[in-house]
Design an enzyme around this catalytic site. Sequence first.
Site, short mmCIF file in Angstrom:
data_model
loop_
_atom_site.label_atom_id
_atom_site.label_comp_id
_atom_site.label_asym_id
_atom_site.label_seq_id
_atom_site.Cartn_x
_atom_site.Cartn_y
_atom_site.Cartn_z
N ASN A 190 0.88 -1.17 0.00
CA ASN A 190 0.00 0.00 0.00
C ASN A 190 0.92 1.22 0.00
O ASN A 190 1.47 1.60 1.03
CB ASN A 190 -0.87 -0.04 1.26
CG ASN A 190 -1.82 1.14 1.36
OD1 ASN A 190 -1.84 2.01 0.49
ND2 ASN A 190 -2.60 1.17 2.42
N LYS A 192 3.64 0.94 2.83
CA LYS A 192 3.31 -0.06 3.85
C LYS A 192 3.26 -1.43 3.19
O LYS A 192 2.83 -1.54 2.04
CB LYS A 192 1.94 0.25 4.46
CG LYS A 192 1.94 1.56 5.23
CD LYS A 192 0.58 1.80 5.85
CE LYS A 192 0.59 3.17 6.49
NZ LYS A 192 -0.71 3.80 6.50
N ARG A 247 -2.73 -2.10 -3.31
CA ARG A 247 -3.89 -1.24 -3.16
C ARG A 247 -3.76 -0.13 -4.19
O ARG A 247 -2.75 0.60 -4.23
CB ARG A 247 -3.90 -0.63 -1.77
CG ARG A 247 -5.07 0.25 -1.58
CD ARG A 247 -4.99 0.98 -0.26
NE ARG A 247 -6.29 1.49 0.06
CZ ARG A 247 -6.66 1.78 1.29
NH1 ARG A 247 -5.83 1.60 2.29
NH2 ARG A 247 -7.85 2.27 1.51
N HIS A 282 -12.72 3.68 -0.15
CA HIS A 282 -12.65 2.76 0.99
C HIS A 282 -13.32 1.42 0.67
O HIS A 282 -13.79 0.70 1.55
CB HIS A 282 -13.32 3.35 2.27
CG HIS A 282 -12.58 4.52 2.84
ND1 HIS A 282 -13.21 5.67 3.25
CD2 HIS A 282 -11.27 4.73 3.05
CE1 HIS A 282 -12.33 6.53 3.70
NE2 HIS A 282 -11.13 5.98 3.59
N ARG A 303 -9.22 16.63 5.62
CA ARG A 303 -10.08 16.96 4.46
C ARG A 303 -11.44 17.42 4.95
O ARG A 303 -11.95 16.91 5.94
CB ARG A 303 -10.25 15.71 3.57
CG ARG A 303 -8.98 15.31 2.84
CD ARG A 303 -9.13 13.94 2.18
NE ARG A 303 -8.47 12.90 2.93
CZ ARG A 303 -8.63 11.59 2.72
NH1 ARG A 303 -9.44 11.16 1.78
NH2 ARG A 303 -7.99 10.71 3.46
N GLU A 339 -8.13 -4.34 5.35
CA GLU A 339 -8.01 -4.14 3.90
C GLU A 339 -6.88 -4.98 3.32
O GLU A 339 -6.98 -5.48 2.20
CB GLU A 339 -7.77 -2.65 3.61
CG GLU A 339 -8.98 -1.80 3.90
CD GLU A 339 -8.66 -0.39 4.33
OE1 GLU A 339 -7.99 -0.23 5.39
OE2 GLU A 339 -9.05 0.56 3.64
#
Length: 404
Positions: free
Chosen positions: A8, A15, A92, A180, A240, A378
């Site tokens: 990711n 990661k 991802r 997501h 955000r 995830e």
Amino acid sequence: MDSILVINAGSSSVKFQVFAVEGEGRLRRLIKGQMDGIGSRPRLRASGADGDPMADRAYPIEAIPDVPAAMEVAGEWLRNEARVTPLAVGHRVVHGGPDYERPVLIDHGVVAKLERFISLAPLHQPHNLAPIRSILTNFPTLPQVACFDTAFHRTHGPLADHYAIPYQLHAEGVRRYGFHGLSYEYISKTLPQIAPEIAKKRVIVAHLGSGASMCAMKGGSSVESTMGFTALDGLPMGTRPGQLDPGVVLYLMSEKGMSAAKVQDFLYRDCGLKGLSGVSNDMRELDASTDPRARLAVDYFVYRIGLAAGMLAAALQGLDAFVFTAGIGENSVNIRARVTEQLAWLGVALDAVENERHSRLISRQNSLIPVYVVPTDEELMIAQHTLALLMNGHSPSHRHERVS
Ligand code: AMP
């Protein structure tokens, strides 16, 4: 041991996790690590499944200026010290555009297609693609799989997919994608084990982390989401703003003289809980703070979740369960208590003791709507997709040599 590597990659960190492939395609997490501080203070950290440290190393800034360099160093550590030779790598990828509704085996053609979506996710997509390209160059026979944050929402009908703008823009890709998706997919796959009857019905899932969104699911499929064209819309997040009148953007440009790049930076980095509180983007700090602006930021977060729940319940024409997940949803007793207060009009009644205990079911027996806490995963979702594609499309028997 056969294993799957999951990557990711973001703008300042890569990661990674390694999963052992066991009998009947079961996966067991072996290693969790990351190279962060890319371009500032690079540091490689990794630990085993039980949290035991495996590596913690700092590097000079010039040694790791970008994501490919981080990938190179992390890859060497994985190969030479952790002795990991993966069967395949799952990535991802934030944006699958209008086309990809499921994970895909990567080749040069797929990369070229995904490059076209950079303009749809300029802060994420280029970093997601960087490690894919380096692995394609250095290990061209190693299977790679792209798993998209948008894919789970491709089940949306046209009303959820469109903006009220000229049709041509929709055809170009200006749509309400939703994000997501890997987290929601994991919850959708896990809920039937927790509450099989409810999983078939109308469920709102609140993914509340440093990024935050909510998803309305019917029978485990996404029908509506709070996020849209980009991951800026919907709920307020760490940095955000969430839903914002587009007129504010026009004001920033015309009255404040901000360029498009400045506005982008502002919207991704300086707004949300951080901008509103002036204290922090981290819910733990805001929860502990007595600063009135920190209180306002937390109140705003909770209020907007309540509004979004009303909107999603309308999309579902009713509600049968509510699920909390991600960093805040899984860990904050206070935010869960306050959000469920907002949902009292829908018939939600919290069990304060079970909430304190972080139980799986945190609503009272007489609550009209059960409320669950389901930790998301995830990376496991990506590993499962990668293995499934590998078993269907590739022989897992051969090893992959580096091209020198
Ligand atoms: P995620 O993006 O899912 O990793 O979530 C990260 C966010 O979860 C952090 O920024 C924190 O704000 C939040 N978080 C983690 N633990 C707690 C906690 N115990 N209480 C409140 N917020 C938390």
